[in-house]
Design a protein around this motif. Structure first.
Motif, PDB file in Angstrom:
ATOM      1  N   MET A 208       1.016  -1.138  -0.150  1.00 12.94           N
ATOM      2  CA  MET A 208      -0.039  -0.139  -0.034  1.00 12.94           C
ATOM      3  C   MET A 208       0.799   1.305  -0.008  1.00 12.94           C
TER       4      MET A 208
ATOM      5  N   LYS B 109     -10.746   9.639   3.655  1.00 17.55           N
ATOM      6  CA  LYS B 109     -11.985   9.020   3.616  1.00 17.55           C
ATOM      7  C   LYS B 109     -12.631   8.305   5.117  1.00 17.55           C
TER       8      LYS B 109
ATOM      9  N   GLY C 207      -7.643   1.244 -12.780  1.00 16.37           N
ATOM     10  CA  GLY C 207      -7.639   1.045 -11.361  1.00 16.37           C
ATOM     11  C   GLY C 207      -8.106  -0.646 -10.862  1.00 16.37           C
TER      12      GLY C 207
ATOM     13  N   ALA D  90      -5.367   8.602   1.153  1.00 18.34           N
ATOM     14  CA  ALA D  90      -6.632   8.674   0.835  1.00 18.34           C
ATOM     15  C   ALA D  90      -7.521   8.013   1.730  1.00 18.34           C
ATOM     16  N   SER D  91      -7.195   6.777   2.005  1.00 15.55           N
ATOM     17  CA  SER D  91      -7.894   5.963   2.763  1.00 15.55           C
ATOM     18  C   SER D  91      -8.238   6.678   4.319  1.00 15.55           C
TER      19      SER D  91
ATOM     20  N   GLU E  89       0.368   7.290  -0.804  1.00 15.80           N
ATOM     21  CA  GLU E  89      -0.877   7.971  -1.367  1.00 15.80           C
ATOM     22  C   GLU E  89      -2.092   7.288  -1.086  1.00 15.80           C
ATOM     23  N   VAL E  90      -2.132   6.142  -1.374  1.00 17.33           N
ATOM     24  CA  VAL E  90      -3.473   5.226  -1.067  1.00 17.33           C
ATOM     25  C   VAL E  90      -3.864   5.257   0.294  1.00 17.33           C
ATOM     26  N   PHE E  91      -2.756   5.194   1.153  1.00 15.57           N
ATOM     27  CA  PHE E  91      -3.047   5.135   2.775  1.00 15.57           C
ATOM     28  C   PHE E  91      -3.380   6.582   3.078  1.00 15.57           C
TER      29      PHE E  91
ATOM     30  N   ASP F  88      -5.682  -4.617  -2.047  1.00 16.50           N
ATOM     31  CA  ASP F  88      -6.806  -4.158  -3.272  1.00 16.50           C
ATOM     32  C   ASP F  88      -7.578  -3.021  -2.828  1.00 16.50           C
ATOM     33  N   ASP F  89      -8.104  -3.081  -1.517  1.00 12.44           N
ATOM     34  CA  ASP F  89      -9.162  -2.307  -0.855  1.00 12.44           C
ATOM     35  C   ASP F  89      -8.608  -1.132  -0.538  1.00 12.44           C
ATOM     36  N   ASP F  90      -9.370   0.161  -0.511  1.00 12.92           N
ATOM     37  CA  ASP F  90      -8.986   1.402  -0.276  1.00 12.92           C
ATOM     38  C   ASP F  90      -9.461   2.193   0.946  1.00 12.92           C
ATOM     39  N   ASP F  91      -9.990   1.131   1.743  1.00  7.14           N
ATOM     40  CA  ASP F  91     -10.619   1.452   3.130  1.00  7.14           C
ATOM     41  C   ASP F  91      -9.469   1.459   4.070  1.00  7.14           C
TER      42      ASP F  91
END
Length: 480
Positions: free
Chosen positions: A80, A91, A314, A87-88, A83-85, A437-440
């Motif tokens: 991960m 959220k 994506g 964003a999660s 950037e993805v972290f 895979d999850d963006d949570d």
């Protein structure tokens, strides 16, 4: 021409009027007993405030965990990106702040409804409009006003989310509906509710004429019967609203999946569900006896089983390979082998029965209506809202904790069974891949999870699987 409003019967020549004692905005009870409506009103407000602030405390725990988390967990390092972290995390912060705001605004609304006798005022409007109408029509009109009011109460939350939170946490406006669109959607919800209220109110008016215990048994048996019919339906037809199902058999089943089916001696049918929208990847066993089926959503497969040219950028690389997919299916079959669906249904039915018993004993309690500002003339349908909103929160917290506790235990028991049949390491890899895979947001506070999440977090399950694979076998008690 008939000078009276629609559905009124002036031939009755009996004008309906509201009379009797109202507590109004009196704050000092006459007696310190539960039968005093002023004291009961204070107690009901205390219940709703205590309930909401308990959940607000849980949300603050999750919010604090989110704010102090600086990077992905060690299991996802190198998988991960930062950037993805981030964003999660944004959220999760957005969701937590919105949930806290909703709890606070609900406490304010709920207390004001009692102290200002808002529901009693709606009833007075109804009686003023339809002084010669039958009781059923009066209740339908009242519920139409009440449902519209409850929808309008959502406007502050929408405004706070769209005007404050979306900008603060960088929500993509192309992926989130605008405020005007949501307000229009609420208007549609109001119209839809009016259509649904007429038959539901009529049914409730008939059922509530029964004795308390007959009312409880009829309501419980109807709900149990509907759920069993729904279970039989999905066992035969699946869930058509999720996507189109295609049966898999023969050469279409890869060797890893076939080994799992043979290991569990699964007697049902196997389907691949082509989902209309890309939701959470999953698989499940549905139905019972001869109506048993295993549904695998296509987004659980690597690249949805398609060529990468046919996928959005994506979604490329998302999903499980054949071995990981087989392990995930083994987990679902472990739920079936250990009768977890049946045990969950029994828990839910018992919880529902207790709920209906408490509801049946309270919805004819005259003091409850007096505490809300009504006189001896009140709409019978308002009792369902008063009991649900002000009397049941404590029981809901208890029953939610119990049911969620057992469902989380079932997840751990299924993982233990998977380890026992030799798929533990592959199952851990599958969970890690789904988490990547999850963006949570990957972290979940334990206290928050106990009341707000059905299942353990994937990180908790990974730790548990690692522990199970290190020990020599699994205790039988964990399967109960």
């Amino acid at each position: 021409m008939n000078p009276f409003a629609l559905y009124q019967d002036p031939i009755l020549n009996e004008e309906l009027s509201i009379s009797g004692y109202r507590i109004g905005m009196n704050m000092v009870p006459d007696e310190m007993v539960i039968s005093d409506p002023i004291l009961l009103r204070h107690i009901l407000c205390l219940i709703i405030v205590a309930h909401n602030f308990f959940h607000l405390y849980l949300c603050c725990r999750q919010l604090r965990l989110c704010r102090k988390s600086k990077g992905p967990p060690y299991q996802l390092r190198g998988i991960m990106s930062d950037e993805v972290f981030t964003a999660s995390k944004d959220k999760q912060l957005h969701s937590s702040y919105l949930e806290i705001f909703n709890l606070i605004i609900d406490s304010v609304y709920s207390c004001l409804d009692l102290y200002l006798s808002t529901l009693a005022y709606f009833w007075e409007l109804t009686v003023d409009w339809y002084r010669y109408a039958e009781e059923t029509w009066l209740n339908v009109t009242f519920m139409a006003i009440l449902s519209s009011y409850l929808v309008i109460r959502m406007l502050p939350s929408l405004c706070y989310e769209k005007l404050v939170l979306d900008g603060k946490f960088n929500v993509d406006p192309e992926k989130s509906p605008p405020l005007v669109g949501l307000i229009c959607a609420l208007a549609f919800v109001v119209v839809f509710l009016q259509i649904a209220i007429i038959p539901l109110t009529a049914v409730f008016m008939v059922v509530q004429q029964l004795s308390v215990w007959l009312f409880i048994m009829v309501g419980w048996l109807v709900l149990v019967g509907i759920s069993l019919l729904l279970l039989a339906f999905v066992g035969v037809f699946g869930v058509p609203c999720l996507g189109k199902s295609r049966r898999i058999e023969g050469a279409d089943i890869n060797i890893h999946l076939q080994n799992v089916l043979d290991t569990f001696k699964f007697p049902g049918r196997l389907y691949l569900v082509h989902t209309f929208n890309v939701g959470r990847p999953t698989a499940w066993v549905m139905g019972c006896c001869c109506c048993l089926r295993l549904d695998i959503h296509d987004n659980l497969k690597l690249n949805r089983g398609l060529d990468t040219d046919n996928l959005d950028e994506g979604h490329v690389g998302a999903g499980l390979n054949e071995e990981q997919l087989a392990a995930f299916v083994a987990h679902q079959l472990a739920h079936w082998r250990l009768y977890h669906v049946i045990k969950t249904l029994i828990l839910v039915y018992l919880s529902l029965l207790i709920y209906l018993i408490i509801f049946g004993l309270c919805y004819k309690w005259e003091t409850l209506y007096s505490a809300a500002g009504f006189t001896t003339l009140y709409p019978s349908t308002v009792g369902s809202w008063l009991v649900y909103k002000y009397v049941m929160p404590i029981y809901q917290d208890i029953s939610t904790w119990v049911v969620f506790f057992f469902i989380r235990h079932f997840e751990n028991a299924a993982d233990a069974y998977v380890v026992k049949v030799g798929y533990g390491e592959l199952m851990a890899n599958a969970l890690l891949k789904l988490l990547a895979d999850d963006d949570d947001f990957p972290y979940v506070d334990h206290g928050y999870l106990m009341w707000h999440r059905l299942r353990p977090s994937i990180l908790q399950r990974l730790v548990n699987l690692k522990r199970l694979t290190r020990i020599d076998g699994v205790s039988t008690i964990s399967f109960l």
